[in-house]
Design an enzyme around this catalytic site. Structure first.
Site, PDB file in Angstrom:
ATOM      1  N   TYR A 150       0.846  -1.201   0.000  1.00 33.09           N
ATOM      2  CA  TYR A 150       0.000   0.000   0.000  1.00 33.09           C
ATOM      3  C   TYR A 150       0.879   1.247   0.000  1.00 33.09           C
ATOM      4  CZ  TYR A 150      -3.573   3.371   1.359  1.00 33.09           C
ATOM      5  OH  TYR A 150      -4.415   4.465   1.393  1.00 33.09           O
ATOM      6  N   LYS A 154       1.285   4.083  -3.017  1.00 28.58           N
ATOM      7  CA  LYS A 154       1.085   5.517  -2.798  1.00 28.58           C
ATOM      8  C   LYS A 154       2.365   6.313  -3.052  1.00 28.58           C
ATOM      9  CE  LYS A 154      -3.292   5.564  -1.790  1.00 28.58           C
ATOM     10  NZ  LYS A 154      -4.260   6.196  -2.716  1.00 28.58           N
TER      11      LYS A 154
END
Length: 254
Positions: A150, A154
């Protein structure tokens, strides 16, 4: 003069919904993108009635390449220009990397990286031809922290946005990357992450951070970091080795 048009992904809940409502209040016509048609139509009806704007709904699962292409085509349509793209659609996995099926990890990357790249490509092409327009990519404080796939996804959004902001500014385009931390939305609820997982002062209000993001975008800022607490965290990550910020690794999911 026609009203400006904004396309918002993940528009039926949380940060995306706040973007839709604040943009409609400011006079933008909207294209709302999400997977749930019933919720899309409910939001469209409410926004049209409350603000008198035109609202188009586009049901799409951005992890599905064929459905993603329909959104790309809408962004690239020269006869119906989109002035602002808000890449907001989210995806999170609660388990650790090896506890998640690899297909689930791939689906997350499809939504957080591939969809952002392809939709930005479609939007920037049309906007560059007109020499006007902008993009707000919703990233996360997690991009600055060592936090698995994750965080890595990002981080890609941050790097891409910073590059695109410099690359296309001379053509009259503005690209802003929004990096929220813990935010009071459905995102954590869907992952079964309780409000008690972080102190109260770490939680942001979606409406407040969206309001700040729109102001930052209007000012041409490359990054929008809502909340003094998260500005401090991000500053610290630039000064402290990653191994020392590992205890902060649970922060930053939007």
């Amino acid at each position: 003069m026609t009203s400006p048009t904004a396309l918002v992904t993940g528009a039926t809940a949380g940060i995306g919904r706040s973007f839709a409502h604040q943009l409609a209040e400011a006079g933008h016509d909207l294209v709302l993108v999400a997977r749930d048609r019933a919720r899309l139509e409910d939001e469209a009806s409410e926004l049209s009635a409350r603000h008198g704007v035109t609202v188009e709904v586009l049901q799409a699962d951005l992890a599905d390449r064929d459905q993603l292409r329909r959104v790309e085509a809408r962004l690239a349509d020269p006869d119906r220009p989109v002035d602002l793209l808000v890449n907001n659609a989210g995806f999170g996995l609660k388990g650790r990397f090896l506890d998640n099926p690899v297909d689930a990890e791939t689906e997350m990357l499809d939504v957080l990286v591939t969809a952002v790249m392809r939709l930005s490509h479609a939007a920037l092409g049309a906007m560059a031809a007109r020499r006007s327009g902008g993009i707000i990519n919703v990233s996360s404080v997690a991009a600055f922290l060592p936090r698995g796939t994750y965080s890595a996804a990002k981080a890609w959004v941050n790097q891409f946005g910073e590059w695109a902001a410099a690359e296309y500014r001379p053509r009259g385009l503005t690209v802003t990357t929004l990096c929220p931390g813990f935010t009071k939305t459905e995102f954590h609820e869907r992952m079964d992450v309780s409000r008690g997982s972080a102190p109260d002062f770490m939680w942001l209000e979606a409406d407040d951070l969206v309001r700040q993001a729109l102001k930052d975008h209007a000012r041409g800022k490359v990054f929008s970091i809502p909340g003094k607490q998260y500005k401090v965290i991000i500053a610290a990550t630039r000064l402290v080795p990653n191994r020392l910020v590992q205890p902060l690794q649970t922060l930053g999911r939007k």
